[in-house]
Design an enzyme around this catalytic site. Structure first.
Site, PDB file in Angstrom:
ATOM      1  N   ASP A  43      -5.822   8.302   8.626  1.00 13.53           N
ATOM      2  CA  ASP A  43      -6.063   7.743   9.958  1.00 13.53           C
ATOM      3  C   ASP A  43      -6.161   8.822  11.028  1.00 13.53           C
ATOM      4  OD1 ASP A  43      -6.047   5.102   9.168  1.00 13.53           O
ATOM      5  OD2 ASP A  43      -3.871   4.930   9.324  1.00 13.53           O
ATOM      6  N   LYS A  68       0.824  -1.213   0.000  1.00 15.29           N
ATOM      7  CA  LYS A  68       0.000   0.000   0.000  1.00 15.29           C
ATOM      8  C   LYS A  68       0.859   1.264   0.000  1.00 15.29           C
ATOM      9  CE  LYS A  68      -3.037   2.601   3.157  1.00 15.29           C
ATOM     10  NZ  LYS A  68      -2.102   3.544   3.781  1.00 15.29           N
ATOM     11  N   ASN A  69       1.822   1.327   0.891  1.00 16.18           N
ATOM     12  CA  ASN A  69       2.600   2.560   1.033  1.00 16.18           C
ATOM     13  C   ASN A  69       3.503   2.817  -0.171  1.00 16.18           C
ATOM     14  OD1 ASN A  69       1.403   3.119   3.464  1.00 16.18           O
ATOM     15  ND2 ASN A  69       3.033   2.225   4.704  1.00 16.18           N
ATOM     16  N   ASP A 109       3.966   0.902  11.874  1.00 12.83           N
ATOM     17  CA  ASP A 109       2.704   0.294  11.454  1.00 12.83           C
ATOM     18  C   ASP A 109       2.491  -1.107  12.015  1.00 12.83           C
ATOM     19  OD1 ASP A 109       1.886   2.499  10.065  1.00 12.83           O
ATOM     20  OD2 ASP A 109       2.474   1.761   8.097  1.00 12.83           O
ATOM     21  N   ARG A 121      -4.726  10.497   2.757  1.00  8.74           N
ATOM     22  CA  ARG A 121      -3.423  10.985   3.193  1.00  8.74           C
ATOM     23  C   ARG A 121      -2.412  11.020   2.049  1.00  8.74           C
ATOM     24  NH1 ARG A 121      -1.090  14.136   6.933  1.00  8.74           N
ATOM     25  NH2 ARG A 121       1.136  13.811   6.824  1.00  8.74           N
ATOM     26  N   MET A 135       5.855   7.823  17.339  1.00  2.49           N
ATOM     27  CA  MET A 135       5.502   8.744  16.274  1.00  2.49           C
ATOM     28  C   MET A 135       4.134   9.403  16.428  1.00  2.49           C
ATOM     29  SD  MET A 135       5.922   8.066  12.172  1.00  2.49           S
ATOM     30  CE  MET A 135       7.627   7.589  12.418  1.00  2.49           C
TER      31      MET A 135
END
Length: 436
Positions: A121, A22-23, A320, A97, A342
Site C-alpha cells: 500500500d 489475509k494478515n 486497518d 509487502r 501509524m
C-alpha cells in the site's frame, strides 16, 4: 485496470461469511519454508496478495497442491535458493509487502535470506528496521545494496539472544520468531506483538515442534530446536473484513448476520463500533446487526467531550479499520475525532468522501474530525479511484450508501484484500458490476 459500477441507496439483507485472514495468511504461508515436511493449511483467502505469495513460494521450489476450496498442501523439501539472486525475484518480491517474511525462515533453515525493498500500500513509510535488527541480534550479518534496494542477511547458525523490539511490529515479530525457532539456545523477545494472527503462527510452530512460551503476551521465550516437522492449520476469519461488514450494514441501514467470526479473537472491535452507536449483537459465534432505521448516535466521553477513535498495538484497535470508522461517522449523529497514528498517508482518501458531501476536517496527516449527517443528507455518487486496500473498501461502502451511481477505478487494490467481493455483495442484494 478494472472498475466497479455501484448503484447506491439499496438496503441489503442476509448473511455473509468472512474470508480467511489475509494478515495471518502472509505469516503462515512463509512458515512452510521452515520444514521439508508437508504442511496443510485451510481457509486460505483467494485474494491477490495471498496468491502472489503462493506464486513466490512456488518459484522458490515449494511444492503446492490445492486440495479443496481454500485448502492447500505445501512441501519445501527442494527449495531453490538460486532464485533469490535472480532478476525475476527482485521484481516479484518488491510487489508484495508480505514477501519480507520469507527472510526469517530462509535465514534460519538455509543460513541466508534476501529480499528487495517490499512494496504494498501507498499509505506512508513502513520501516523494516525491526526485522533486520532482530536478525542481527541473532547473529546474522546484514547488507544492503542501495542501488537496487536489495536487503540480505547471512549466518552459519543463528544464536539465541535477548532483544527489546523498538516497536511491537506484527510482521517484525513474526519474522524474528520464525528465525529464532531454529536458532541455537534461548531467544527472548520483549515488546513482541501479541495479536491473534501472531498467536496463530506461534501455535502452529509449536505443533511443528517449536518451543515457544508466552504466546498471547508481549514477551515471547523461544528455545531453539534442530528441526521442525509438518502440521495442519486452519486460519482465523479476517477481523478486518468482519469490521468492514459491520460498517456496511450500518451505512446501508441493513440487517446482516456475519457468520463464524471467532468472536473471542475480535478484541476491541465490537466495543468501538458500539461507541459509534451501532448495535452489535452476539449470537453464538455470529454477529447480528439489525437494520438501523433510525440511524446511530456516537457516544461522548463521560465528561461530555468528543469521542476519539485511535489505533494502537493489539489489544488496542487495529489501524486497518480506522478508514471504516471514518466512513461510518459521516452518517452518524454527532462527531468523532479519528486519530491514525501509524501511517502518515492513510487518511488522504477523505477528499473523495468530501466530494461526496461528507463533513470532514482533515486536521493534519494523522487526524480527521467527522461531523455526521444523521442520514438527513445522503452522500452523493461520484467517480473515484481506490488508493489502497482499506481506503478502497471504505469508498465502496460509501458508494453503496450514496444516492445515485458511483464508479470506482483501480479496484485491483480492493481485490488485494477482499475475496470475490462483488459476487458476495450481490448475494446479499448489492447493485454492483465489475468492468474489466
Amino acid at each position: 485496470m478494472s472498475t466497479f459500477i455501484i448503484e447506491g441507496g439499496h438496503q441489503l439483507k442476509g448473511s455473509i461469511q468472512p474470508q480467511g485472514a489475509k494478515n495471518e495468511a502472509l505469516q503462515i504461508l512463509c512458515a512452510v519454508l521452515l520444514t521439508p515436511e508437508i504442511v496443510t493449511i485451510h481457509n486460505i483467502p483467494d485474494i491477490v496478495d495471498v496468491n502472489k505469495l503462493i506464486s513466490l513460494l512456488e518459484k522458490l521450489g515449494v511444492k503446492t497442491k490445492k486440495i479443496g476450496s481454500g485448502s492447500y498442501t505445501f512441501q519445501a523439501d527442494e527449495v531453490n535458493m538460486k532464485y533469490l539472486e535472480s532478476a525475476e525475484f527482485k521484481e516479484d518480491g518488491k510487489g508484495l509487502r508480505g514477501s519480507i517474511m520469507i527472510v526469517g525462515p530462509l535465514l534460519a533453515r538455509f543460513g541466508k535470506g534476501y529480499i528487495p525493498k517490499p512494496g504494498g500500500d501507498k499509505i506512508g513509510r513502513r520501516r523494516v528496521d525491526t526485522h533486520f535488527e532482530g536478525f542481527i541480534n541473532l547473529g546474522a550479518k546484514f547488507r544492503y545494496n542501495r542501488e537496487d534496494h536489495f536487503y540480505g542477511v547471512e549466518a552459519d547458525r543463528l544464536k539465541g539472544a535477548y532483544m527489546l523490539l523498538d516497536e511491537a511490529s506484527v510482521t517484525g515479530t513474526a519474522n524474528i520468531v520464525m528465525a529464532a525457532v531454529l536458532a541455537e539456545g534461548t531467544t527472548t523477545i520483549y515488546n513482541a506483538a501479541c495479536e491473534p494472527y501472531l498467536q496463530q503462527l506461534c501455535k502452529m510452530l509449536n505443533r511443528m515442534g517449536a518451543k515457544i512460551s508466552g504466546v498471547g503476551s508481549n514477551m515471547l521465550v523461544i528455545d531453539g530446536v534442530d528441526a521442525l516437522g509438518g502440521t495442519e492449520h486452519r486460519m482465523l476469519p479476517d477481523m478486518i473484513e468482519i469490521g468492514s461488514w459491520i460498517g456496511l450494514a450500518a451505512m446501508t441501514k441493513s440487517e446482516l448476520t456475519i457468520k463464524n467470526v471467532s468472536w473471542d479473537d475480535l478484541g476491541q472491535i465490537p466495543n468501538v463500533f458500539r461507541k459509534l452507536g451501532i448495535t452489535v449483537e452476539r449470537d453464538g459465534d455470529d454477529i447480528y446487526i439489525p437494520a438501523h432505521k433510525d440511524g446511530y448516535e456516537i457516544q461522548s466521553y463521560i465528561d461530555g467531550s468528543i469521542l476519539t477513535v485511535a489505533d494502537a498495538p493489539w489489544p488496542g484497535f487495529t489501524p486497518d479499520l480506522l478508514s471504516i470508522v471514518l466512513v461510518i461517522a459521516t452518517q452518524a449523529r454527532g462527531a468523532v475525532l479519528v486519530h491514525q497514528k501509524m501511517f502518515e498517508s492513510r487518511l488522504f482518501f477523505v477528499d473523495k468522501l468530501i466530494d461526496m458531501g461528507a463533513k470532514i476536517i482533515l486536521c493534519d496527516p494523522h487526524r480527521a474530525t467527522v461531523i455526521g449527517h444523521d442520514f438527513k443528507s445522503s452522500l452523493k455518487a461520484t467517480t473515484m479511484t481506490s488508493p489502497d486496500i482499506r481506503a478502497g473498501i471504505s469508498l465502496l461502502i460509501a458508494a453503496l450508501s450514496a444516492k445515485g451511481t458511483s464508479t470506482i477505478h483501480n479496484i485491483e487494490q480492493i481485490d488485494r484484500g477482499y475475496e470475490r467481493i462483488d459476487e458476495r455483495l450481490r448475494a446479499i442484494g448489492a447493485k454492483i458490476t465489475r468492468l474489466s
